[in-house]
Design a protein around this motif. Structure first.
Motif, PDB file in Angstrom:
ATOM      1  N   UNK A 152       0.777  -1.111  -0.146  1.00  0.00           N
ATOM      2  CA  UNK A 152      -0.031  -0.146  -0.065  1.00  0.00           C
ATOM      3  C   UNK A 152       0.966   1.273  -0.046  1.00  0.00           C
ATOM      4  N   UNK A 210       2.101   1.604  -3.624  1.00  0.00           N
ATOM      5  CA  UNK A 210       1.145   2.312  -4.207  1.00  0.00           C
ATOM      6  C   UNK A 210       0.738   3.707  -4.201  1.00  0.00           C
ATOM      7  N   UNK A 211       1.002   4.221  -2.780  1.00  0.00           N
ATOM      8  CA  UNK A 211       0.696   5.530  -2.462  1.00  0.00           C
ATOM      9  C   UNK A 211       1.872   6.431  -3.112  1.00  0.00           C
ATOM     10  N   UNK A 248       4.084   5.732  -5.625  1.00  0.00           N
ATOM     11  CA  UNK A 248       3.913   5.729  -7.028  1.00  0.00           C
ATOM     12  C   UNK A 248       2.699   6.614  -7.885  1.00  0.00           C
TER      13      UNK A 248
END
Lengths: 155, 155, 155
Positions: free
Chosen positions: C13, C16-17, C19
């Motif tokens: 997570x 993801x945050x 990028x």
């Protein structure tokens, strides 16, 4: 088991949810504004949309562009271009454990700036009203992006 | 420690994830539809795209607009304008602990309406097919926004 | 009570945050690129924007379109059309408990492809540079959608 609804017990997340819902509802209003101007000014983009106003050549005259309709469409696209980054960055920022009052200040400024941007675009107000509204929203999103990357960069 | 994958044990959230993935994949299909019409009809927006079809003046004749391509692009933009609010509001709604069957009804109606909207736009079907599809999707998103603000407004 | 900030203890997570924040910031840069070209080339879409350059008929000559500005706007719209599905599908994919190195490979490919897409569009580089960048980003998003639906379909 952890219920996702427990996320909603977090105040920052609840505030993000509320402000996001408001600003997205405002963006959806742009669709009805476009439809309103298209119908009252009889300006359409698709032949099937003006079939009720006449047959054949008579209907084709409604397939045109109109300053007012194009203005609403530009405002709508600008909303999309700015609210999508707010949605993504704001969500991740809300989950990164920011200070509640700082977070709420960000959300309020963004939502206020976007509402003012729409008013400035549709009235239209003289510049730099719209530019100012744009840059406040822009700055808020960058401020959240900066804090997010500073606190939890993982590449 | 709480693993985010536990979110996926929640049925409403899993349903939201499934329907959202389907409707976003459908939206991505619009890009390939645009590319298909651009290539088969030789209609391009950038000089570098039609360089393979001829040199100099010969290539420039492909830099034009085409009714079919513009129609797909309008359908794509309408998707963006409506799926972005669904994405944001639907995510927050899913996390606010709604009733499972009510939530699934919302998701199914939205996804069905958007698929029908695309069919009605690209065929094209006579109005009010497309308008109806649009307003069902619109109403579903507003219904979720209303329930979200009612259950957890925090400004 | 479960704090949402615990989500940030999950490595997938967090990646993801990071990028997503980068790719959304890149997309926001397109707005400033548009503004830059509009101001340096004096090409505007709204009468109020060029009021400072002259009065009446003198100002109207700046209400025109320009190849360079339209190119940036097409690149911006293409970003929106591709980053929105990445945002939605990537978020849900991150929460579905994927393997860390697989997930990071997806994110890196997508962000790299979108940055290369912008370079290829604005330079412009000859085809198939831009087409290749587009299809890598497209394929990454579909790969995440496929894994998501395979692991947690719930309709």
């Amino acid at each position: 088991m952890v219920s996702p609804s427990q996320l909603m017990e977090n105040q920052v997340f609840m505030a993000f949810a509320s402000y996001t819902t408001i600003v997205l509802s405002k963006m959806m209003f742009m669709s009805t504004a476009t439809a309103f101007y298209r119908l009252t000014r009889k300006v359409f983009a698709n032949p099937e949309d003006c079939a009720g106003f006449g047959k054949g050549e008579n209907a084709k005259k409604y397939l045109r562009t109109d300053d007012r309709v194009e203005r609403v469409r530009r405002a709508h696209l600008n909303d999309l271009e700015n609210i999508v980054p707010f949605l993504g960055i704001g969500l991740l920022y809300s989950l990164s454990g920011p200070d509640l009052s700082t977070a709420i200040l960000h959300f309020r400024l963004f939502v206020g700036a976007r509402i003012y941007h729409t008013i400035a675009y549709l009235t239209p107000l003289p510049q730099p009203n719209r530019a100012l509204a744009f840059f406040i929203g822009y700055g808020v999103t960058f401020s959240m992006a900066y804090r997010l990357l500073k606190s939890s960069l993982y590449l």
